[in-house]
Design a protein around this motif. Structure first.
Motif, PDB file in Angstrom:
ATOM      1  N   SER A  84       0.670  -1.005   0.280  1.00  0.00           N
ATOM      2  CA  SER A  84       0.464  -0.433   0.268  1.00  0.00           C
ATOM      3  C   SER A  84       1.095   0.814  -0.040  1.00  0.00           C
ATOM      4  CB  SER A  84      -1.281   0.277   1.313  1.00  0.00           C
ATOM      5  OG  SER A  84       0.137  -0.007   2.540  1.00  0.00           O
ATOM      6  N   SER A  85       1.762   1.033   0.195  1.00  0.00           N
ATOM      7  CA  SER A  85       3.111   2.276   0.828  1.00  0.00           C
ATOM      8  C   SER A  85       3.841   2.395  -0.521  1.00  0.00           C
ATOM      9  CB  SER A  85       3.624   2.599   1.940  1.00  0.00           C
ATOM     10  OG  SER A  85       3.014   2.530   3.217  1.00  0.00           O
ATOM     11  N   PRO A  86       3.967   3.818  -0.934  1.00  0.00           N
ATOM     12  CA  PRO A  86       5.509   3.927  -2.192  1.00  0.00           C
ATOM     13  C   PRO A  86       7.041   3.507  -1.332  1.00  0.00           C
ATOM     14  CG  PRO A  86       3.961   5.599  -2.120  1.00  0.00           C
ATOM     15  CD  PRO A  86       3.180   5.184  -1.062  1.00  0.00           C
ATOM     16  N   LEU A  87       6.887   2.814  -2.097  1.00  0.00           N
ATOM     17  CA  LEU A  87       8.991   2.665  -1.794  1.00  0.00           C
ATOM     18  C   LEU A  87       9.514   3.384  -1.932  1.00  0.00           C
ATOM     19  CD1 LEU A  87       8.873  -1.165  -3.416  1.00  0.00           C
ATOM     20  CD2 LEU A  87       7.912  -0.463  -1.036  1.00  0.00           C
ATOM     21  N   TYR A  88       9.455   4.655  -2.838  1.00  0.00           N
ATOM     22  CA  TYR A  88      10.708   5.357  -3.523  1.00  0.00           C
ATOM     23  C   TYR A  88      10.972   7.184  -3.017  1.00  0.00           C
ATOM     24  CZ  TYR A  88      13.669   1.850  -5.442  1.00  0.00           C
ATOM     25  OH  TYR A  88      14.486   0.965  -5.432  1.00  0.00           O
ATOM     26  N   LYS A  89       9.044   7.143  -2.292  1.00  0.00           N
ATOM     27  CA  LYS A  89       8.753   8.401  -2.067  1.00  0.00           C
ATOM     28  C   LYS A  89       8.848   9.145  -3.265  1.00  0.00           C
ATOM     29  CE  LYS A  89       9.806   9.330   1.912  1.00  0.00           C
ATOM     30  NZ  LYS A  89      10.543  10.434   3.530  1.00  0.00           N
ATOM     31  N   GLY A  90       8.337   8.671  -4.239  1.00  0.00           N
ATOM     32  CA  GLY A  90       8.898   9.670  -5.573  1.00  0.00           C
ATOM     33  C   GLY A  90       9.690   9.512  -6.213  1.00  0.00           C
TER      34      GLY A  90
ATOM     35  N   GLU B  75      11.856   3.796  11.673  1.00  0.00           N
ATOM     36  CA  GLU B  75      12.486   3.131  10.854  1.00  0.00           C
ATOM     37  C   GLU B  75      12.641   3.288   9.126  1.00  0.00           C
ATOM     38  OE1 GLU B  75      13.822  -0.700  12.654  1.00  0.00           O
ATOM     39  OE2 GLU B  75      11.527  -0.353  12.870  1.00  0.00           O
ATOM     40  N   PHE B  76      11.510   3.057   8.498  1.00  0.00           N
ATOM     41  CA  PHE B  76      11.220   2.941   7.414  1.00  0.00           C
ATOM     42  C   PHE B  76      12.030   4.524   6.954  1.00  0.00           C
ATOM     43  CE2 PHE B  76       9.602   4.238   2.962  1.00  0.00           C
ATOM     44  CZ  PHE B  76       9.422   4.094   2.414  1.00  0.00           C
ATOM     45  N   GLU B  77      12.116   5.598   7.502  1.00  0.00           N
ATOM     46  CA  GLU B  77      12.241   6.942   7.221  1.00  0.00           C
ATOM     47  C   GLU B  77      13.917   7.031   7.135  1.00  0.00           C
ATOM     48  OE1 GLU B  77      12.454  10.951   5.407  1.00  0.00           O
ATOM     49  OE2 GLU B  77      11.103   9.366   5.455  1.00  0.00           O
ATOM     50  N   LEU B  78      14.347   6.896   8.536  1.00  0.00           N
ATOM     51  CA  LEU B  78      15.701   6.017   8.790  1.00  0.00           C
ATOM     52  C   LEU B  78      16.793   5.498   7.482  1.00  0.00           C
ATOM     53  CD1 LEU B  78      15.348   5.458  12.873  1.00  0.00           C
ATOM     54  CD2 LEU B  78      16.464   7.399  11.109  1.00  0.00           C
ATOM     55  N   LEU B  79      15.825   4.487   7.087  1.00  0.00           N
ATOM     56  CA  LEU B  79      16.389   4.166   5.680  1.00  0.00           C
ATOM     57  C   LEU B  79      16.154   4.444   4.967  1.00  0.00           C
ATOM     58  CD1 LEU B  79      17.249   1.301   5.302  1.00  0.00           C
ATOM     59  CD2 LEU B  79      15.069  -0.104   4.576  1.00  0.00           C
ATOM     60  N   TYR B  80      15.038   5.220   4.748  1.00  0.00           N
ATOM     61  CA  TYR B  80      15.134   6.000   3.134  1.00  0.00           C
ATOM     62  C   TYR B  80      16.027   7.084   3.277  1.00  0.00           C
ATOM     63  CZ  TYR B  80      13.405   9.576  -0.495  1.00  0.00           C
ATOM     64  OH  TYR B  80      13.631  10.139  -1.568  1.00  0.00           O
ATOM     65  N   GLN B  81      16.645   7.741   4.911  1.00  0.00           N
ATOM     66  CA  GLN B  81      17.648   9.224   4.406  1.00  0.00           C
ATOM     67  C   GLN B  81      18.615   8.112   4.435  1.00  0.00           C
ATOM     68  OE1 GLN B  81      16.826  11.926   4.350  1.00  0.00           O
ATOM     69  NE2 GLN B  81      14.786  11.946   4.195  1.00  0.00           N
ATOM     70  N   ARG B  82      19.238   7.187   5.565  1.00  0.00           N
ATOM     71  CA  ARG B  82      20.363   6.215   4.686  1.00  0.00           C
ATOM     72  C   ARG B  82      21.216   5.993   3.523  1.00  0.00           C
ATOM     73  NH1 ARG B  82      21.852   0.881   5.803  1.00  0.00           N
ATOM     74  NH2 ARG B  82      20.300   0.320   5.921  1.00  0.00           N
ATOM     75  N   PHE B  83      20.160   5.862   2.411  1.00  0.00           N
ATOM     76  CA  PHE B  83      20.332   5.767   1.248  1.00  0.00           C
ATOM     77  C   PHE B  83      20.292   6.759   0.265  1.00  0.00           C
ATOM     78  CE2 PHE B  83      19.859   1.347   2.385  1.00  0.00           C
ATOM     79  CZ  PHE B  83      20.382   0.266   2.087  1.00  0.00           C
TER      80      PHE B  83
END
Length: 268
Positions: A104-110, A241-249
């Protein structure tokens, strides 16, 4: 005596079976498609996202890639085949694939809808003068016809050569037979780093942008797999943790590529 030993060994194996079953149940085998671009690095973000999501529901992940590379069209088709790949991350129209389920949630935030231009260094001055999408239209963009970007670029009135292979597109840039190669913000640096034999660069002023959201997809026969994955993803989001993972990459990448200060050309 030999029969007695065999009997004891058989009983020992039978006692181990429940524990072996539990061990197997704790591992999720993800059959994934090998990227169609051989030069593409392993998607470490997706690996980390899947590993952490399934860990939230008590599962370990075993990644198994197909022997042959697949483009998006083939990946979508292979999801329908029993015994083929059982998970993919795609940007497709869900209504066109009623038998496929997605998270249900976008993986890459666009971020995958943000494209930067790979160009020849001797073309930099030309792109620096471009201030509108109309000024970009006469230049020749490079993209494979089977990629989703091709239709987006063409629909927006851009000139696109879709007949070349990936290696040929790189060569076309190097020899000025093509002017620019739009690549995802998430991948362009890694791709350019592999092109040490050519004089290419990331154009520093322009960003193409269009709505593009990726989700994990599977066939409805693998509904239980998707339920587990959805539960793990939800827990990652709720914990931050999802946001932290996105920011890490991608956090540093967005800053390094100056996304906030670029000229943005919105595509249809």
């Amino acid at each position: 005596m030999a029969f007695s030993s065999l009997l004891r060994y058989t009983l020992y194996l039978l006692l181990l079976l429940p524990f072996a079953a539990q061990a197997n149940n704790a591992v999720v085998n993800l059959h994934l498609a090998r990227p169609s671009i051989v030069e593409s690095p392993t998607n470490q973000y997706i690996h980390a996202l899947l590993t952490q999501s399934f860990a939230k529901v008590g599962k370990e992940v075993n990644f198994i890639y197909s022997i042959k590379p697949m483009n998006k069209k083939r990946i979508t088709g292979e999801l329908y085949k029993p015994g083929g790949i059982n998970l993919a991350w795609l940007s497709i129209e869900p209504s066109a694939h009623n038998d496929l389920l997605h998270t249900s949630s976008p993986l890459y935030k666009g971020i995958h809808g943000k494209r930067l231009l790979m160009i020849n260094k001797n073309q930099q001055a030309i792109f620096k003068r471009i201030s509108s999408l109309n000024q970009l239209k006469p230049l020749v963009g490079l993209q494979k016809q089977s990629w989703s970007d091709y239709k987006v670029l063409k629909r927006s009135g851009l000139t696109v050569n879709g007949e070349l292979s990936y290696k040929s597109m790189i060569k076309a840039l190097d020899t000025n037979l093509g002017d620019y190669f739009p690549r995802s913000v998430s991948a362009i640096e890694a791709e350019l780093a592999k092109q040490k034999h050519v004089d290419l660069m990331i154009e520093p002023t322009i960003m193409l942008q269009y709505p593009s959201h990726y989700y994990f997809y599977t066939h409805n026969r693998n509904k239980d797999l998707l339920i587990l994955l959805e539960s793990g993803l939800t827990q990652l989001q709720q914990s931050g943790e999802f946001e932290l993972l996105y920011q890490r990459f991608f956090g540093e990448k967005e800053k390094r590529l100056n996304l906030s200060s670029r000229k943005v050309f919105n595509l249809e």
